[in-house]
Design a protein around this motif. Structure first.
Motif, PDB file in Angstrom:
ATOM      1  N   GLY A 119       0.642  -1.861   0.107  1.00 48.80           N
ATOM      2  CA  GLY A 119      -0.249  -0.076   0.051  1.00 48.80           C
ATOM      3  C   GLY A 119       1.432   0.975   0.790  1.00 48.80           C
ATOM      4  N   PRO A 120       0.480   2.605   0.218  1.00 49.54           N
ATOM      5  CA  PRO A 120      -0.861   2.548   0.208  1.00 49.54           C
ATOM      6  C   PRO A 120      -2.416   2.771  -0.687  1.00 49.54           C
ATOM      7  CG  PRO A 120       0.357   4.533   0.154  1.00 49.54           C
ATOM      8  CD  PRO A 120       1.041   3.512   0.206  1.00 49.54           C
ATOM      9  N   THR A 121      -3.261   2.792  -0.792  1.00 46.47           N
ATOM     10  CA  THR A 121      -4.372   2.751  -1.529  1.00 46.47           C
ATOM     11  C   THR A 121      -4.993   4.009  -1.977  1.00 46.47           C
ATOM     12  OG1 THR A 121      -4.739   0.267  -1.579  1.00 46.47           O
ATOM     13  CG2 THR A 121      -5.951   1.742  -2.801  1.00 46.47           C
ATOM     14  N   ALA A 122      -4.950   5.329  -2.753  1.00 44.51           N
ATOM     15  CA  ALA A 122      -6.026   5.862  -2.877  1.00 44.51           C
ATOM     16  C   ALA A 122      -7.089   5.986  -3.989  1.00 44.51           C
ATOM     17  CB  ALA A 122      -5.002   7.399  -3.501  1.00 44.51           C
ATOM     18  N   HIS A 123      -8.464   6.602  -3.333  1.00 41.96           N
ATOM     19  CA  HIS A 123      -9.414   6.471  -3.705  1.00 41.96           C
ATOM     20  C   HIS A 123      -9.286   7.861  -4.727  1.00 41.96           C
ATOM     21  CE1 HIS A 123     -11.349   2.629  -2.604  1.00 41.96           C
ATOM     22  NE2 HIS A 123      -9.892   2.761  -1.172  1.00 41.96           N
ATOM     23  N   PHE A 124      -9.975   8.038  -5.852  1.00 45.12           N
ATOM     24  CA  PHE A 124     -10.034   9.379  -6.636  1.00 45.12           C
ATOM     25  C   PHE A 124     -11.261   9.596  -7.281  1.00 45.12           C
ATOM     26  CE2 PHE A 124      -5.463   9.034  -6.293  1.00 45.12           C
ATOM     27  CZ  PHE A 124      -5.423  10.699  -5.981  1.00 45.12           C
ATOM     28  N   ARG A 125     -11.926  10.735  -6.602  1.00 47.13           N
ATOM     29  CA  ARG A 125     -13.105  10.737  -7.934  1.00 47.13           C
ATOM     30  C   ARG A 125     -12.746  11.529  -9.057  1.00 47.13           C
ATOM     31  NH1 ARG A 125     -16.386  15.081  -8.631  1.00 47.13           N
ATOM     32  NH2 ARG A 125     -15.280  16.500  -6.716  1.00 47.13           N
ATOM     33  N   MET A 126     -12.712  11.150 -10.423  1.00 51.43           N
ATOM     34  CA  MET A 126     -12.598  11.679 -11.643  1.00 51.43           C
ATOM     35  C   MET A 126     -13.458  11.973 -12.498  1.00 51.43           C
ATOM     36  SD  MET A 126     -10.990   9.249 -15.029  1.00 51.43           S
ATOM     37  CE  MET A 126      -9.717   8.454 -13.822  1.00 51.43           C
ATOM     38  N   SER A 127     -13.509  13.274 -13.444  1.00 49.94           N
ATOM     39  CA  SER A 127     -14.318  13.918 -14.218  1.00 49.94           C
ATOM     40  C   SER A 127     -13.043  15.002 -15.234  1.00 49.94           C
ATOM     41  CB  SER A 127     -14.828  15.089 -13.239  1.00 49.94           C
ATOM     42  OG  SER A 127     -13.230  15.976 -12.463  1.00 49.94           O
ATOM     43  N   SER A 128     -14.174  15.282 -15.800  1.00 50.57           N
ATOM     44  CA  SER A 128     -13.535  16.124 -17.311  1.00 50.57           C
ATOM     45  C   SER A 128     -12.638  15.211 -18.229  1.00 50.57           C
ATOM     46  CB  SER A 128     -12.620  17.502 -16.616  1.00 50.57           C
ATOM     47  OG  SER A 128     -13.661  18.153 -16.034  1.00 50.57           O
ATOM     48  N   VAL A 129     -12.932  13.829 -18.299  1.00 50.44           N
ATOM     49  CA  VAL A 129     -11.992  13.368 -19.117  1.00 50.44           C
ATOM     50  C   VAL A 129     -12.401  13.739 -20.647  1.00 50.44           C
ATOM     51  CG1 VAL A 129     -11.743  10.942 -19.672  1.00 50.44           C
ATOM     52  CG2 VAL A 129     -12.296  11.446 -17.307  1.00 50.44           C
ATOM     53  N   ARG A 130     -10.962  14.009 -21.183  1.00 55.26           N
ATOM     54  CA  ARG A 130     -10.939  13.617 -22.620  1.00 55.26           C
ATOM     55  C   ARG A 130      -9.687  13.306 -23.369  1.00 55.26           C
ATOM     56  NH1 ARG A 130     -14.758  15.449 -21.129  1.00 55.26           N
ATOM     57  NH2 ARG A 130     -15.563  18.020 -21.593  1.00 55.26           N
ATOM     58  N   GLN A 140      -6.220   4.765   1.997  1.00 46.30           N
ATOM     59  CA  GLN A 140      -6.861   3.579   3.184  1.00 46.30           C
ATOM     60  C   GLN A 140      -5.025   2.370   2.948  1.00 46.30           C
ATOM     61  OE1 GLN A 140      -8.876   1.542   1.019  1.00 46.30           O
ATOM     62  NE2 GLN A 140      -8.461  -0.615   2.557  1.00 46.30           N
ATOM     63  N   LYS A 141      -4.540   2.564   4.190  1.00 46.14           N
ATOM     64  CA  LYS A 141      -3.345   1.882   4.458  1.00 46.14           C
ATOM     65  C   LYS A 141      -3.443   0.608   3.903  1.00 46.14           C
ATOM     66  CE  LYS A 141      -2.257   4.448   9.120  1.00 46.14           C
ATOM     67  NZ  LYS A 141      -1.794   4.294  10.205  1.00 46.14           N
ATOM     68  N   GLY A 142      -2.012  -0.169   3.366  1.00 45.64           N
ATOM     69  CA  GLY A 142      -2.414  -1.656   2.652  1.00 45.64           C
ATOM     70  C   GLY A 142      -2.612  -1.212   1.724  1.00 45.64           C
ATOM     71  N   THR A 143      -3.393  -2.656   0.587  1.00 42.72           N
ATOM     72  CA  THR A 143      -3.760  -3.096  -0.559  1.00 42.72           C
ATOM     73  C   THR A 143      -5.170  -2.578  -0.184  1.00 42.72           C
ATOM     74  OG1 THR A 143      -3.843  -4.720  -0.474  1.00 42.72           O
ATOM     75  CG2 THR A 143      -1.986  -3.958  -0.912  1.00 42.72           C
ATOM     76  N   PHE A 144      -5.934  -2.739  -1.728  1.00 41.90           N
ATOM     77  CA  PHE A 144      -7.500  -2.456  -1.398  1.00 41.90           C
ATOM     78  C   PHE A 144      -8.386  -3.360  -0.408  1.00 41.90           C
ATOM     79  CE2 PHE A 144     -11.654  -3.652  -3.434  1.00 41.90           C
ATOM     80  CZ  PHE A 144     -12.114  -1.600  -3.457  1.00 41.90           C
ATOM     81  N   ASP A 145      -8.992  -2.821  -0.070  1.00 41.72           N
ATOM     82  CA  ASP A 145      -9.720  -3.569   1.308  1.00 41.72           C
ATOM     83  C   ASP A 145     -11.270  -3.065   2.156  1.00 41.72           C
ATOM     84  OD1 ASP A 145     -11.007  -5.240   2.820  1.00 41.72           O
ATOM     85  OD2 ASP A 145      -9.015  -6.208   4.404  1.00 41.72           O
ATOM     86  N   SER A 146     -12.294  -3.330   0.748  1.00 38.78           N
ATOM     87  CA  SER A 146     -13.024  -1.905   0.937  1.00 38.78           C
ATOM     88  C   SER A 146     -13.948  -2.171   2.187  1.00 38.78           C
ATOM     89  CB  SER A 146     -14.466  -2.312  -0.191  1.00 38.78           C
ATOM     90  OG  SER A 146     -14.707  -3.503  -0.290  1.00 38.78           O
ATOM     91  N   LYS A 147     -14.257  -3.790   2.968  1.00 41.64           N
ATOM     92  CA  LYS A 147     -14.437  -3.973   4.360  1.00 41.64           C
ATOM     93  C   LYS A 147     -13.841  -3.653   5.281  1.00 41.64           C
ATOM     94  CE  LYS A 147     -17.574  -7.335   2.743  1.00 41.64           C
ATOM     95  NZ  LYS A 147     -18.174  -8.642   2.703  1.00 41.64           N
ATOM     96  N   PHE A 148     -12.251  -4.077   5.693  1.00 44.46           N
ATOM     97  CA  PHE A 148     -11.714  -3.764   6.797  1.00 44.46           C
ATOM     98  C   PHE A 148     -10.576  -3.232   6.878  1.00 44.46           C
ATOM     99  CE2 PHE A 148     -13.661  -8.365   6.603  1.00 44.46           C
ATOM    100  CZ  PHE A 148     -14.432  -8.393   7.135  1.00 44.46           C
TER     101      PHE A 148
END
Length: 325
Positions: A192-203, A296-304
């Motif tokens: 990790g870590p793992t970052a979640h982004f909202r993406m917009s204005s894609v061209r 998020q710390k570590g790799t992708f884990d949506s629950k824990f």
């Protein structure tokens, strides 16, 4: 022609003078009944107002300089949201020993110590559509040593161990909604870590005007702007770790991540030397805008998963002058 009415076009009087818009003092756009005409006249009125305001501003500046000469006060710096930013105590000082120690021991230290070579896997949400597929293909031409894999029902928790076994250093997931890319997950492997982004204005490339030729396979330079806080520093290091260390300057390609008011604008350019003093740039594409939602710390884990930072709109967006990156 009647006296005082001027020459009539087409009677040897030369070309007519350019038309100048003169609105009467009591002019009101709202009195125009036709909607299209009303909108058109409103735009012309606003344009005239801007010209008059600019002319008055230049006139006053010239009068002040002529009256005061060398004693004229310097031009005032306008107030903007950026320079009125609320101070953040987590702003990074380059000479801070604590920051230097953290950087030497964090998850990105092997990359910055040149112990690892970036190898990126770009994947998508389940069964992507055409626009997302094309975006991933173009993103792979921007990031060297990246590979595109289209998911068909395979969970991310099963993909990550396979990536680690194949020596991938980062995983990028492009999510979509209604056939439009709208999210990006960036996970640094293996810890990790793992970052979640909202993406917009894609061209995509074909949607960019005056774009340059297709990008070459040269390693681009990377520019990171305005990542000033500890959180912003971590995000900037995540983006930097996607690209090899030594850019090939002969390719004249630049990947830019510009942070402004917590929106991260990505642009990919090629610069051209017009002369010894002038340089031009051509945008190659693709372009997009990111907004950090969580780290998020570590790799992708949506629950824990344990989160270092989550964007909470109601609690954090109380001031327009408060930024987190």
């Amino acid at each position: 022609a009647a006296e005082g009415s001027g020459p009539v076009p087409g009677h040897g009087a030369g070309p007519p003078a350019p038309e100048r818009v003169l609105f009467p003092p009591t002019f009101s756009v709202s009195e125009i009944k036709n909607k299209q005409r009303r909108h058109f006249m409103f735009l012309r009125w606003k344009q005239q107002q801007r010209k008059e305001k600019l002319a008055l501003k230049k006139k006053r500046r010239k009068e002040r300089e002529e009256a005061l000469g060398d004693k004229a006060p310097p031009k005032a710096i306008p107030k903007t949201i950026e320079n009125q930013r609320v101070y953040d105590e987590t702003t990074v000082d380059p000479n801070d020993e604590e920051v230097a120690f953290d950087e030497a021991t964090d998850e990105f230290a092997p990359y910055f110590n040149r112990q690892t070579i970036p190898k990126i896997l770009i994947t998508t949400s389940d069964r992507p559509r055409g626009r997302t597929v094309r975006f991933c293909e173009q993103l792979a031409t921007v990031i060297p040593n990246s590979h595109v894999y289209y998911r068909r029902g395979l969970a991310l928790k099963r993909i990550i161990p396979q990536c680690i076994a194949r020596d991938f250093t980062d995983l990028i997931v492009i999510n979509e909604d209604r056939k439009i890319p709208n999210g990006l997950v960036l996970s640094h492997l293996p810890d990790g870590p793992t970052a979640h982004f909202r993406m917009s204005s894609v061209r995509l490339r074909k949607e960019i005007k005056r774009k340059g030729k297709e990008p070459t396979e040269h390693v681009p330079e990377v520019i990171l702007n305005n990542f000033t806080t500890r959180l912003g520093h971590s995000i900037g290091r995540m983006f930097a770790a996607l690209f090899p260390h030594d850019p090939q300057f002969i390719g004249r390609q630049v990947a830019t991540f510009h942070n402004q008011r917590d929106y991260i604008f990505f642009r990919f350019h090629r610069y051209i030397f017009k002369s010894e003093k002038k340089v031009g740039i051509q945008e190659l594409g693709p372009r997009f805008t990111l907004k950090l939602r969580s780290l998020q710390k570590g790799t992708f884990d949506s629950k824990f998963g344990e989160y270092e930072w989550i964007h909470k709109r109601r609690e954090m967006d109380t001031s327009r002058r408060k930024f987190h990156l």
